[in-house]
Design a protein around this motif. Sequence first.
Motif, short mmCIF file in Angstrom:
data_model
loop_
_atom_site.label_atom_id
_atom_site.label_comp_id
_atom_site.label_asym_id
_atom_site.label_seq_id
_atom_site.Cartn_x
_atom_site.Cartn_y
_atom_site.Cartn_z
N GLY A 163 0.81 -1.21 0.00
CA GLY A 163 0.00 0.00 0.00
C GLY A 163 0.84 1.26 0.00
O GLY A 163 0.54 2.22 -0.72
N VAL A 164 1.91 1.28 0.79
CA VAL A 164 2.78 2.45 0.82
C VAL A 164 3.46 2.66 -0.53
O VAL A 164 3.54 3.79 -1.04
CB VAL A 164 3.83 2.30 1.95
CG1 VAL A 164 4.90 3.38 1.85
CG2 VAL A 164 3.15 2.35 3.31
N GLN A 165 3.94 1.57 -1.14
CA GLN A 165 4.58 1.71 -2.46
C GLN A 165 3.61 2.21 -3.50
O GLN A 165 3.92 3.12 -4.27
CB GLN A 165 5.13 0.35 -2.89
CG GLN A 165 6.28 -0.19 -2.07
CD GLN A 165 6.72 -1.54 -2.59
OE1 GLN A 165 7.38 -1.65 -3.62
NE2 GLN A 165 6.34 -2.58 -1.86
N GLY A 166 2.42 1.58 -3.55
CA GLY A 166 1.48 1.93 -4.60
C GLY A 166 0.88 3.30 -4.45
O GLY A 166 0.63 3.99 -5.45
N TYR A 167 0.63 3.72 -3.22
CA TYR A 167 -0.05 5.01 -3.03
C TYR A 167 0.90 6.18 -3.23
O TYR A 167 0.56 7.16 -3.92
CB TYR A 167 -0.67 5.07 -1.64
CG TYR A 167 -1.41 6.36 -1.38
CD1 TYR A 167 -2.67 6.58 -1.91
CD2 TYR A 167 -0.83 7.36 -0.60
CE1 TYR A 167 -3.35 7.77 -1.67
CE2 TYR A 167 -1.51 8.55 -0.35
CZ TYR A 167 -2.76 8.74 -0.90
OH TYR A 167 -3.43 9.93 -0.67
N PHE A 168 2.09 6.12 -2.66
CA PHE A 168 3.01 7.26 -2.74
C PHE A 168 3.85 7.23 -4.01
O PHE A 168 4.14 8.28 -4.58
CB PHE A 168 3.92 7.29 -1.51
CG PHE A 168 3.19 7.59 -0.24
CD1 PHE A 168 2.79 8.88 0.06
CD2 PHE A 168 2.89 6.59 0.66
CE1 PHE A 168 2.12 9.17 1.24
CE2 PHE A 168 2.21 6.86 1.84
CZ PHE A 168 1.82 8.15 2.12
N ARG A 178 0.47 -3.56 -4.23
CA ARG A 178 1.09 -2.38 -4.85
C ARG A 178 0.42 -2.07 -6.19
O ARG A 178 0.11 -0.91 -6.50
CB ARG A 178 2.57 -2.61 -5.06
CG ARG A 178 3.29 -1.58 -5.92
CD ARG A 178 4.76 -1.91 -6.02
NE ARG A 178 5.43 -1.03 -6.98
CZ ARG A 178 5.59 -1.31 -8.27
NH1 ARG A 178 5.12 -2.48 -8.77
NH2 ARG A 178 6.19 -0.47 -9.09
N ALA A 179 0.17 -3.10 -6.99
CA ALA A 179 -0.47 -2.88 -8.30
C ALA A 179 -1.89 -2.34 -8.14
O ALA A 179 -2.31 -1.44 -8.89
CB ALA A 179 -0.49 -4.20 -9.08
N GLU A 180 -2.64 -2.86 -7.15
CA GLU A 180 -4.00 -2.37 -6.93
C GLU A 180 -4.01 -0.91 -6.47
O GLU A 180 -4.84 -0.11 -6.90
CB GLU A 180 -4.71 -3.25 -5.90
CG GLU A 180 -4.98 -4.67 -6.36
CD GLU A 180 -5.98 -4.73 -7.48
OE1 GLU A 180 -6.88 -3.86 -7.52
OE2 GLU A 180 -5.88 -5.64 -8.32
N PHE A 181 -3.06 -0.56 -5.61
CA PHE A 181 -3.00 0.83 -5.13
C PHE A 181 -2.51 1.77 -6.23
O PHE A 181 -2.96 2.91 -6.31
CB PHE A 181 -2.08 0.91 -3.91
CG PHE A 181 -2.78 0.65 -2.61
CD1 PHE A 181 -2.93 1.65 -1.67
CD2 PHE A 181 -3.30 -0.60 -2.34
CE1 PHE A 181 -3.58 1.41 -0.46
CE2 PHE A 181 -3.94 -0.86 -1.14
CZ PHE A 181 -4.09 0.14 -0.21
N LEU A 182 -1.58 1.31 -7.06
CA LEU A 182 -1.14 2.14 -8.19
C LEU A 182 -2.29 2.41 -9.14
O LEU A 182 -2.42 3.52 -9.68
CB LEU A 182 0.00 1.43 -8.93
CG LEU A 182 1.41 1.55 -8.35
CD1 LEU A 182 2.36 0.65 -9.12
CD2 LEU A 182 1.89 2.99 -8.40
N LYS A 183 -3.14 1.41 -9.34
CA LYS A 183 -4.27 1.58 -10.25
C LYS A 183 -5.34 2.48 -9.64
O LYS A 183 -5.97 3.27 -10.34
CB LYS A 183 -4.86 0.20 -10.58
CG LYS A 183 -6.06 0.25 -11.51
CD LYS A 183 -6.52 -1.16 -11.85
CE LYS A 183 -7.03 -1.88 -10.63
NZ LYS A 183 -7.58 -3.22 -10.96
N GLY A 184 -5.54 2.37 -8.32
CA GLY A 184 -6.65 3.09 -7.69
C GLY A 184 -6.32 4.50 -7.26
O GLY A 184 -7.25 5.31 -7.07
N ARG A 185 -5.04 4.85 -7.13
CA ARG A 185 -4.72 6.18 -6.59
C ARG A 185 -5.06 7.31 -7.57
O ARG A 185 -5.17 8.48 -7.16
CB ARG A 185 -3.25 6.26 -6.23
CG ARG A 185 -2.30 6.22 -7.42
CD ARG A 185 -0.88 6.50 -6.99
NE ARG A 185 0.02 6.57 -8.13
CZ ARG A 185 1.25 7.02 -8.05
NH1 ARG A 185 1.73 7.46 -6.91
NH2 ARG A 185 2.01 7.06 -9.13
N ASN A 186 -5.24 6.99 -8.84
CA ASN A 186 -5.59 8.01 -9.84
C ASN A 186 -7.08 8.01 -10.18
O ASN A 186 -7.49 8.70 -11.11
CB ASN A 186 -4.78 7.78 -11.13
CG ASN A 186 -3.30 8.02 -10.91
OD1 ASN A 186 -2.90 8.96 -10.20
ND2 ASN A 186 -2.46 7.19 -11.52
#
Length: 344
Positions: free
Chosen positions: A168-173, A228-236
């Motif tokens: 989560g930290v990797q994907g969000y920030f 990480r992949a889910e958070f990268l996709k969802g943060r935008n």
Amino acid sequence: MGIENQRQDTLARRRRRAFKKNRRGYYSLIIFILLFGTSLFAEVLSNDKPLIVEYQGRLYFPLVKSYPETTFGGDFETETDYRDPYILKRLSSNGNWAVFPPNPHSYNSINLNLDQPVPSPPSRDNLLGTDDRGRDVLARLIYGFRLSVLFGFALTTVGTVLGIIAGGVQGYFGGKIDLFFQRFIEIWSAMPELYLLIIFASIFKPSILLLLVLLSLFGWMGLSDYVRAEFLKGRNMEYVKAARALGVGNLTIMYRHLLPNGMTPVITFLPFRMSGAILALTSLDFLGLGVPPSTPSLGELLAQGKANIDAWWLSLSTFFVLVGMLVLLIFIGEALREAYDPRR
């Protein structure tokens, strides 16, 4: 917010229905819960102590409290050996009685009344035989199954929490934080895990806690990539941008908005991660790097079966328990994966 919660609730009900439609996975979950729930009462099912004793008009509960031998007419102040013929005679005469568990053996009790060399084959007294020290195999399987499942739960929980936090930290920030974590994971995953376990096993006293800590250090990396992949996709996504514009904190966005939508890979991988944790414990016990020697373990029974090829009951019974447990977990995992498949 209400529409979003209603949509999530509808999706959860749809997934539950899809999981129940997969009969193989649904019934595997029921069977696994029943087996694990039964193993939680291993002391009641398999023990060399009576469940309840009535002696000279008084009730005693040996499973709850230890009683000296003098309580039942013995000569010593030490804890009562309820398999001693003299004690058994005292407990079954003059109106006294004792109720033993269905399998009157504990995982570490040694049967001193065997008429064959150990490991002895199955008999009326030992339904699945004994190991090379005269201990009941059925009792060690019951306690070993419980230990394996509890260890799998613990390792899966710790690894999942660490994987969610790291991913989560990797994907969000993203950015430098993501870059730093990715390089760290590449270096950390290259560490020789088995060699480290051998080194620590020679330095520290083997224990369940030590194994849990060591395996948890490496068990989170596989899951963190998916989170990480889910958070990268969802943060935008638009709702995340809107929450950020309204001044919602990063932790709140990650926990309340991104995490529920990123739980699909976490939930679907749980049974497979648990089966991997059980296999890891069994493999380490088989190599002699796991739990202490007196602890009931499926891997230790397999090692005894390897050392005693003629004692087929050691390997065969442990094989069926281990394979049955892993097959149930795999069927549950497949059903969860189909229920959470977005294409369905």
